[in-house]
Design a protein around this motif. Sequence first.
Motif, PDB file in Angstrom:
ATOM      1  N   LEU A 294       0.978  -1.228   0.059  1.00 28.23           N
ATOM      2  CA  LEU A 294       0.139   0.082   0.147  1.00 28.23           C
ATOM      3  C   LEU A 294       0.989   1.252  -0.003  1.00 28.23           C
ATOM      4  O   LEU A 294       1.703   1.428   0.892  1.00 28.23           O
ATOM      5  CB  LEU A 294      -0.918  -0.047   1.186  1.00 28.23           C
ATOM      6  CG  LEU A 294      -1.774   1.229   1.535  1.00 28.23           C
ATOM      7  CD1 LEU A 294      -2.721   1.372   0.379  1.00 28.23           C
ATOM      8  CD2 LEU A 294      -2.557   1.129   2.910  1.00 28.23           C
ATOM      9  N   VAL A 295       0.673   1.997  -1.113  1.00 33.41           N
ATOM     10  CA  VAL A 295       1.611   3.302  -1.158  1.00 33.41           C
ATOM     11  C   VAL A 295       0.947   4.512  -1.492  1.00 33.41           C
ATOM     12  O   VAL A 295      -0.369   4.400  -1.808  1.00 33.41           O
ATOM     13  CB  VAL A 295       2.645   3.194  -2.202  1.00 33.41           C
ATOM     14  CG1 VAL A 295       3.593   1.873  -2.024  1.00 33.41           C
ATOM     15  CG2 VAL A 295       2.002   3.289  -3.559  1.00 33.41           C
ATOM     16  N   THR A 296       1.510   5.485  -1.081  1.00 37.64           N
ATOM     17  CA  THR A 296       0.813   6.706  -1.555  1.00 37.64           C
ATOM     18  C   THR A 296       0.919   7.421  -2.901  1.00 37.64           C
ATOM     19  O   THR A 296       2.290   7.185  -3.301  1.00 37.64           O
ATOM     20  CB  THR A 296       1.270   7.826  -0.553  1.00 37.64           C
ATOM     21  OG1 THR A 296       2.663   7.752  -0.129  1.00 37.64           O
ATOM     22  CG2 THR A 296       0.483   7.977   0.685  1.00 37.64           C
ATOM     23  N   ARG A 297       0.151   8.258  -3.518  1.00 35.88           N
ATOM     24  CA  ARG A 297       0.442   8.783  -4.852  1.00 35.88           C
ATOM     25  C   ARG A 297       1.227   9.772  -4.610  1.00 35.88           C
ATOM     26  O   ARG A 297       0.813  11.186  -4.699  1.00 35.88           O
ATOM     27  CB  ARG A 297      -0.813   9.042  -5.473  1.00 35.88           C
ATOM     28  CG  ARG A 297      -0.834   9.319  -7.054  1.00 35.88           C
ATOM     29  CD  ARG A 297      -2.014   9.844  -7.435  1.00 35.88           C
ATOM     30  NE  ARG A 297      -3.135   8.830  -7.278  1.00 35.88           N
ATOM     31  CZ  ARG A 297      -3.624   7.638  -8.129  1.00 35.88           C
ATOM     32  NH1 ARG A 297      -2.760   7.312  -9.015  1.00 35.88           N
ATOM     33  NH2 ARG A 297      -4.433   6.970  -7.492  1.00 35.88           N
ATOM     34  N   TRP A 312      -1.835  -1.437  -3.766  1.00 35.92           N
ATOM     35  CA  TRP A 312      -2.869  -0.256  -3.774  1.00 35.92           C
ATOM     36  C   TRP A 312      -2.137   1.082  -3.769  1.00 35.92           C
ATOM     37  O   TRP A 312      -1.183   1.068  -2.934  1.00 35.92           O
ATOM     38  CB  TRP A 312      -3.769  -0.322  -2.672  1.00 35.92           C
ATOM     39  CG  TRP A 312      -4.442  -1.966  -2.724  1.00 35.92           C
ATOM     40  CD1 TRP A 312      -5.728  -2.114  -3.278  1.00 35.92           C
ATOM     41  CD2 TRP A 312      -3.936  -2.748  -1.936  1.00 35.92           C
ATOM     42  NE1 TRP A 312      -6.082  -3.474  -2.640  1.00 35.92           N
ATOM     43  CE2 TRP A 312      -5.009  -4.003  -2.107  1.00 35.92           C
ATOM     44  CE3 TRP A 312      -2.904  -3.185  -1.225  1.00 35.92           C
ATOM     45  CZ2 TRP A 312      -4.627  -5.182  -1.591  1.00 35.92           C
ATOM     46  CZ3 TRP A 312      -2.626  -4.385  -0.644  1.00 35.92           C
ATOM     47  CH2 TRP A 312      -3.623  -5.426  -0.720  1.00 35.92           C
ATOM     48  N   ILE A 313      -2.628   1.734  -4.565  1.00 33.47           N
ATOM     49  CA  ILE A 313      -2.160   3.587  -4.520  1.00 33.47           C
ATOM     50  C   ILE A 313      -3.318   4.061  -3.759  1.00 33.47           C
ATOM     51  O   ILE A 313      -4.674   4.407  -4.411  1.00 33.47           O
ATOM     52  CB  ILE A 313      -1.722   3.897  -5.679  1.00 33.47           C
ATOM     53  CG1 ILE A 313      -0.833   3.266  -6.394  1.00 33.47           C
ATOM     54  CG2 ILE A 313      -1.313   5.329  -5.690  1.00 33.47           C
ATOM     55  CD1 ILE A 313      -0.570   3.341  -7.681  1.00 33.47           C
ATOM     56  N   THR A 323      -8.650   2.869   4.865  1.00 34.12           N
ATOM     57  CA  THR A 323      -9.603   2.048   5.778  1.00 34.12           C
ATOM     58  C   THR A 323     -10.225   1.098   4.781  1.00 34.12           C
ATOM     59  O   THR A 323     -10.412   0.107   4.992  1.00 34.12           O
ATOM     60  CB  THR A 323     -10.276   2.758   6.593  1.00 34.12           C
ATOM     61  OG1 THR A 323      -9.859   3.556   7.630  1.00 34.12           O
ATOM     62  CG2 THR A 323     -11.721   2.070   7.385  1.00 34.12           C
ATOM     63  N   GLU A 324     -10.670   1.609   3.552  1.00 32.29           N
ATOM     64  CA  GLU A 324     -11.397   0.813   2.563  1.00 32.29           C
ATOM     65  C   GLU A 324     -10.459  -0.227   1.992  1.00 32.29           C
ATOM     66  O   GLU A 324     -10.814  -1.520   1.872  1.00 32.29           O
ATOM     67  CB  GLU A 324     -11.744   1.667   1.359  1.00 32.29           C
ATOM     68  CG  GLU A 324     -13.007   2.496   1.764  1.00 32.29           C
ATOM     69  CD  GLU A 324     -13.950   1.769   2.178  1.00 32.29           C
ATOM     70  OE1 GLU A 324     -14.675   0.884   1.804  1.00 32.29           O
ATOM     71  OE2 GLU A 324     -14.566   2.003   3.557  1.00 32.29           O
ATOM     72  N   VAL A 325      -9.059  -0.072   2.007  1.00 30.76           N
ATOM     73  CA  VAL A 325      -8.089  -1.220   1.447  1.00 30.76           C
ATOM     74  C   VAL A 325      -7.933  -2.258   2.636  1.00 30.76           C
ATOM     75  O   VAL A 325      -7.968  -3.319   2.278  1.00 30.76           O
ATOM     76  CB  VAL A 325      -6.836  -0.579   1.285  1.00 30.76           C
ATOM     77  CG1 VAL A 325      -5.808  -1.496   0.858  1.00 30.76           C
ATOM     78  CG2 VAL A 325      -6.762   0.420  -0.057  1.00 30.76           C
TER      79      VAL A 325
END
Length: 379
Positions: A294-297, A312-313, A323-325
Amino acid sequence: MKILYTNFHGGNGGGHVTYIVNLLKGLAAEHTLTVACPASSRLYRLAGEVAGVKLVAMEFTTRPSSWLGARSRLRSLLKKESFDIVHVNGSADHKQVMLALLGLPNRPKVVFTKHNDHPLRSFGHRLRASLATDHVIAVSDYVAGRVRDSVYRHCPVTTVRHGIDTDYFSPVSSAEKAMLRVRYLGDALSDKIILGSAGGTDLEKGWLDLVAAVAQLPEPLKSRFLLLVAGDQPKPELFAEVTRFGMQSQVCFPGLLDDVRPLLAACDVGFVLSYQEALSFACRELMALGLPVLVTRVGGLPENLIHGENGWIVEVRDVSGMTEVLRQIAAEPELLRQFGIAARRHAEQWFNLSDFAAHTLAIYQQCCAANHSRSRIKR
């Protein structure tokens, strides 16, 4: 080829250390390599473990005393060894190399790796771009764009993304993972979904946003998740935030580790949620271990993975998105296996050490070839 690597960082040194050590491992067998860095640094210790690499203890300081101390020693080293390439990795060592090379005949080519997205507008950068930069390596396309829009715009710029040892950072067996989970978490917690990071514990690394995201989940879903965050121990005020979220029993800080592989291999999902990031070794190591991430854009981070395929980004500080991830992960456990296989496949294709070393060596050779071409023209 004779190559000198310089780095000004004392102490841990972060990603610069991993970057240089990986190049040493990839090139030491066929080239003569020297590393100049502070004797107190982690780089000095780890570089000394690579067979055939020469070490020079050196401080890269801007103090006036450096004229008669470190800079004089650096100039003597450059004259004595006749390096083909000096590969600099930060402003302080780049500056000292520039000054040490002034007036030196038959000077080596200087390659500068831009590791971060800090501005490149100062007068010092302008001087270094003009007097002591033959090629710039950018660690991501994002960083390359920043370089081309700076005072280095007239220098050749090539993107060479970090390479990692994908043989060492490889998926572990179910039995080994279970053993590692017990080592870090104990028997009572070994059945949890473990979210792990070795990106550090500064606020800007975004781990506290994930703590908040887990805290938003309803019970008993919230209790299924645990976080492992490696790095220096967080500042007291960050510990206080963990407590405020009621998450003190679900976040573990194992400290700063020389070898992060065992810790990360104990996890189910990796995360790098930085507010700024040029590329991230941590993300690539996680993916090579077969973990979805899980990473930030932000910055070069999205260049590491494919959203919805091997990770996921989310947007920076998007706690609701995180939270949704987490809900998706909990609802579809098979997703972790599928994404993990895809992450490993991606790492083998794009993150391997041999390609990283080969692409970097090609830049060295290009620099030297250009020099030889000009010499023939002069004759």
